[in-house]
Write a protein that holds these residues in place. Structure first.
Motif, mmCIF file in Angstrom:
data_model
loop_
_atom_site.group_PDB
_atom_site.id
_atom_site.type_symbol
_atom_site.label_atom_id
_atom_site.label_comp_id
_atom_site.label_asym_id
_atom_site.label_seq_id
_atom_site.Cartn_x
_atom_site.Cartn_y
_atom_site.Cartn_z
ATOM 1 N N LYS A 1 45.740 19.617 -60.842
ATOM 2 C CA LYS A 1 45.486 18.410 -60.582
ATOM 3 C C LYS A 1 44.690 17.966 -59.503
ATOM 4 N N LEU A 2 43.307 17.497 -59.746
ATOM 5 C CA LEU A 2 42.174 17.346 -58.728
ATOM 6 C C LEU A 2 42.763 16.517 -57.560
ATOM 7 N N PHE A 3 42.891 17.295 -56.273
ATOM 8 C CA PHE A 3 43.403 16.509 -55.404
ATOM 9 C C PHE A 3 42.540 15.915 -54.280
ATOM 10 N N ARG A 4 41.262 16.473 -53.974
ATOM 11 C CA ARG A 4 40.337 16.315 -53.113
ATOM 12 C C ARG A 4 38.747 16.838 -53.447
ATOM 13 N N THR A 5 37.876 16.092 -53.445
ATOM 14 C CA THR A 5 36.466 16.865 -53.470
ATOM 15 C C THR A 5 35.882 16.644 -52.287
ATOM 16 N N ILE A 6 35.727 17.798 -51.609
ATOM 17 C CA ILE A 6 35.301 17.760 -50.264
ATOM 18 C C ILE A 6 33.801 17.534 -49.972
ATOM 19 N N ASN A 7 33.628 16.593 -49.308
ATOM 20 C CA ASN A 7 32.344 15.726 -49.191
ATOM 21 C C ASN A 7 31.323 16.595 -48.438
ATOM 22 N N SER A 8 30.694 17.788 -49.142
ATOM 23 C CA SER A 8 29.730 18.628 -48.388
ATOM 24 C C SER A 8 28.851 19.122 -49.568
ATOM 25 N N ASN A 9 27.475 18.925 -49.387
ATOM 26 C CA ASN A 9 26.547 19.550 -50.270
ATOM 27 C C ASN A 9 26.162 20.803 -50.203
ATOM 28 N N ILE A 10 26.714 21.574 -49.137
ATOM 29 C CA ILE A 10 26.666 23.090 -49.238
ATOM 30 C C ILE A 10 28.034 23.860 -49.691
ATOM 31 N N PRO A 11 27.951 24.812 -50.064
ATOM 32 C CA PRO A 11 29.078 25.755 -50.364
ATOM 33 C C PRO A 11 29.993 25.937 -49.311
ATOM 34 N N LEU A 12 31.293 25.604 -49.399
ATOM 35 C CA LEU A 12 32.388 26.155 -48.179
ATOM 36 C C LEU A 12 33.247 27.246 -48.629
ATOM 37 N N TYR A 13 33.525 28.050 -47.672
ATOM 38 C CA TYR A 13 34.598 29.058 -48.058
ATOM 39 C C TYR A 13 35.715 28.896 -47.034
ATOM 40 N N TYR A 14 36.985 29.172 -47.781
ATOM 41 C CA TYR A 14 38.251 29.189 -47.109
ATOM 42 C C TYR A 14 38.269 30.302 -46.095
ATOM 43 N N LYS A 15 38.623 29.842 -44.898
ATOM 44 C CA LYS A 15 38.957 30.724 -43.409
ATOM 45 C C LYS A 15 40.242 30.761 -43.131
ATOM 46 N N ASP A 16 40.782 29.542 -42.642
ATOM 47 C CA ASP A 16 41.902 29.686 -41.993
ATOM 48 C C ASP A 16 42.819 28.300 -42.353
ATOM 49 N N TYR A 17 44.019 28.055 -42.024
ATOM 50 C CA TYR A 17 44.549 26.713 -42.223
ATOM 51 C C TYR A 17 45.785 26.650 -41.146
ATOM 52 N N LEU A 18 46.136 25.424 -40.984
ATOM 53 C CA LEU A 18 47.418 25.290 -39.992
ATOM 54 C C LEU A 18 48.194 24.097 -40.194
ATOM 55 N N LYS A 19 49.284 24.289 -40.333
ATOM 56 C CA LYS A 19 50.205 23.006 -40.526
ATOM 57 C C LYS A 19 50.829 22.565 -39.263
ATOM 58 N N THR A 20 50.921 21.088 -39.112
ATOM 59 C CA THR A 20 51.715 20.602 -38.166
ATOM 60 C C THR A 20 52.822 20.179 -38.904
ATOM 61 N N SER A 21 53.781 18.960 -37.923
ATOM 62 C CA SER A 21 55.006 18.437 -38.607
ATOM 63 C C SER A 21 54.488 17.262 -39.444
ATOM 64 N N ASN A 22 53.231 16.720 -39.364
ATOM 65 C CA ASN A 22 52.908 15.672 -40.333
ATOM 66 C C ASN A 22 51.696 15.700 -41.001
ATOM 67 N N ASN A 23 50.970 17.163 -40.816
ATOM 68 C CA ASN A 23 49.603 17.094 -41.515
ATOM 69 C C ASN A 23 49.182 18.631 -41.496
ATOM 70 N N SER A 24 48.049 18.839 -42.428
ATOM 71 C CA SER A 24 47.586 20.104 -42.714
ATOM 72 C C SER A 24 46.073 20.126 -42.372
ATOM 73 N N TYR A 25 45.673 21.308 -42.035
ATOM 74 C CA TYR A 25 44.259 21.303 -41.570
ATOM 75 C C TYR A 25 43.838 22.683 -42.273
ATOM 76 N N ILE A 26 42.387 22.484 -42.724
ATOM 77 C CA ILE A 26 41.931 23.841 -43.236
ATOM 78 C C ILE A 26 40.592 24.179 -42.576
ATOM 79 N N LEU A 27 40.352 25.329 -42.357
ATOM 80 C CA LEU A 27 39.251 25.603 -41.638
ATOM 81 C C LEU A 27 38.370 26.578 -42.566
ATOM 82 N N PHE A 28 37.072 25.954 -42.726
ATOM 83 C CA PHE A 28 36.091 26.460 -43.701
ATOM 84 C C PHE A 28 34.996 27.152 -42.996
#
Length: 584
Positions: free
Chosen positions: A168-195
């Motif tokens: 199910k489509l969750f988000r469309t990342i607002n960027s006009n250039i291709p982004l590549y997954y590099k890393d991620y980090l979970k906290t107690s109340n949020n998640s972050y993705i490093l591109f």
């Protein structure tokens, strides 16, 4: 009564003995066994890697988990994986599972193994038991990212939430250039993705707020609570748990770090400097630095570095004891001010350059002095002292093969000797006539013989040899000496040089040929000019410390002997050096 007292005393003694043993066993198990002690703060272990590549490591109390990968077929992209664990208390290595003949791309991340196949994504636990799998249609550049109790699929800047094996489509990342997954980090109340993007700039994506932050740094490493971004001027620490970022000046003036990490209290950086083969320990509060030299693993690069429970875990490639645990509580190294450390390195650069000029009678130009108005190209400045020192060591391994009279000959007829300019990237002024990505140049300019080298290149020994051959010919020509007059006789009868750096090749006759008797040239660059042909062959003689590859090709070998013969006519002392030792 007497028997009862004796029995009571015996029971009490047994209780104390049991308690004593339990306390001491617990104490012994609180750190690695003493039999692994190398020095007063280092314990050495052997990860049984069977010459395989260690994909990643994970430390869980007394066990070190590591995933091994072997490529068994490059063309079919088939791999073997082995998950193993080492118990640091009893030195026992256990093979947990052997996962063979698969096209899956697997990696160990914390306490899970993630495998992405052609049309499936699978997650395993540390027993290599399957705990999650998802089937999807074949797509390129797909990544799966942990999110809450499920996963997100990243494809073409779209994040899709996987629910009940459906996307199910969750988000469309607002960027006009291709982004590549590099890393991620979970906290107690949020998640972050490093591109990152094609230029290796980084972006932190905040899932809760659906916002993305551009990070204008090209270097990063992760730690337990976030990411550290850096360049040669600044360390920028993004703590995603506290949602704060701190900026510190990089007094080391270098960004040449690899597989670095950060202490759990966020006060200390452990920076692996691959140039010097040392770990620099920076106290961010006091701006003091310590140098951790791993003399027992010199010249073997570190592949993994992490801090946990005040122990520093180090995995070193190609080393007998290839895993080390350093007790940071016992580590007692002298601290110096970071500015003093930088001054120390700068002094070493100055001393090394002075020794070069004294020993070889050549002139070395670095940093600002290396950037002049070259006539046909421009050069970037290198200020990293460690890169300069490493380059000087490599260059000296070549210069020592010559004698001083050779270098003094470049002062004949009013010329100002041989001058080396150690720079970064080189850019030609005219792409229509010059090589688009040169690694080095030779020229005569302002009565100086000049060699300009991009010292970020991995093969600067070969580059120096190549450019020295050009300068030998420059030097002979300035003395009105015509050399190599019979060179064409060593080429195929139908061959002619392009006399251009941009003309498309017509001939082959290179190392690509199946038949060794058809090989006359190293590569297609040798087709450009006669002088480039000689320089390509000479670099394979000059830079080689054992037998040169040209010995295996009859026509290249004859060309090599002819080069030796012509040089010896005018520089006879070079026959007494090791310059031509690689020729049979």
């Amino acid at each position: 009564m007497k028997k009862n007292i004796i029995l009571l005393i015996t029971i009490i003694a047994l209780i104390f003995l049991i308690l004593f043993l339990r306390v001491n066993i617990k104490k012994d198990n609180s750190n690695p066994l003493q039999e692994n002690l190398i020095n007063n703060y280092t314990y050495g272990y052997n990860l049984d890697n069977e010459q395989s590549t260690i994909n990643n490591i994970y430390v869980d109390n007394e066990n070190i988990y590591y995933l091994l990968v072997d490529t068994i077929n490059d063309s079919n992209q088939l791999y073997n994986y082995k998950l193993k664990k080492l118990n640091i208390y009893n030195n026992e290595t256990t093979e947990i599972k052997n996962y063979t003949n698969t096209k899956d791309d697997c990696y160990l991340n914390n306490n899970y193994i993630y495998c992405t196949g052609i049309n499936n994504f699978t997650v395993y636990n540390l027993k290599f038991e399957e705990i999650y799998t998802y089937q999807y249609n074949e797509e390129s550049n797909v990544n799966f990212i942990p999110y809450k109790d499920t996963y997100l699929k990243l494809s073409q800047n779209n994040l899709k939430l996987i629910i009940n094996n459906e996307e199910k489509l969750f988000r469309t990342i607002n960027s006009n250039i291709p982004l590549y997954y590099k890393d991620y980090l979970k906290t107690s109340n949020n998640s972050y993705i490093l591109f990152n993007d094609d230029n290796d700039y980084y972006y932190i994506y905040n899932i809760n707020s659906n916002t993305i932050k551009t990070i204008e740094y090209q270097n990063y490493f992760s730690f337990a609570e976030g990411f550290v971004f850096y360049n040669d001027k600044t360390f920028n620490i993004y703590n995603l748990v506290t949602e704060k970022n701190m900026e510190y000046e990089n007094n080391l003036e270098t960004s040449y770090f690899y597989t670095s990490t950060m202490s759990q209290d966020r006060n200390t950086l452990y920076l692996y400097n691959i140039i010097d083969d040392i770990i620099l320990i920076i106290d961010l509060k006091s701006e003091k630095i310590a140098k951790l030299e791993l003399l027992y693993a010199k010249d073997n690069p570190i592949s993994h570095l992490l801090v946990k429970d005040n122990y520093l875990y180090i995995n070193i490639l190609q080393d007998e004891n290839n895993f080390y645990i350093i007790d940071l509580d016992k580590l007692d190294l002298p601290l110096i001010d970071t500015n003093d450390y930088q001054n120390e390195i700068s002094s070493k650069v100055a001393n090394d350059i002075n020794n070069f000029e004294q020993n070889y009678h050549i002139n070395i130009n670095v940093k600002e002095d290396a950037i002049i108005n070259f006539p046909d190209f421009s050069a970037e400045k290198v200020i990293n002292n460690n890169i300069i020192i490493k380059a000087l060591n490599k260059l000296e391994s070549i210069l020592v093969k010559y004698d001083k009279t050779f270098f003094e000959s470049f002062y004949n007829n009013g010329y100002e000797g041989l001058n080396l300019y150690l720079t970064g990237k080189l850019t030609p002024s005219n792409y229509e006539t010059q090589v688009s990505n040169p690694a080095a140049y030779s020229l005569i300019y302002n009565k100086k013989y000049m060699i300009v080298i991009d010292i970020n290149q991995p093969n600067i020994e070969e580059l120096l040899c190549h450019e020295l051959m050009h300068n030998i010919e420059f030097n002979l020509k300035n003395q009105n000496i015509s050399s190599f007059s019979n060179w064409q006789a060593y080429n195929p009868q139908d061959f002619y040089y392009n006399n251009s750096y941009t003309t498309t090749k017509i001939f082959d006759y290179t190392l690509n040929e199946q038949e060794i008797n058809n090989v006359y040239f190293i590569d297609f660059y040798s087709h450009t000019y006669e002088a480039e042909d000689r320089a390509r062959i000479f670099e394979k003689i000059c830079s080689c410390n054992s037998e040169s590859l040209i010995n295996d090709y009859p026509h290249l070998y004859q060309k090599g002997l002819y080069i030796k013969q012509e040089i010896a006519k005018y520089y006879p002392n070079l026959l007494n050096t090791k310059l031509f030792a690689s020729l049979k």
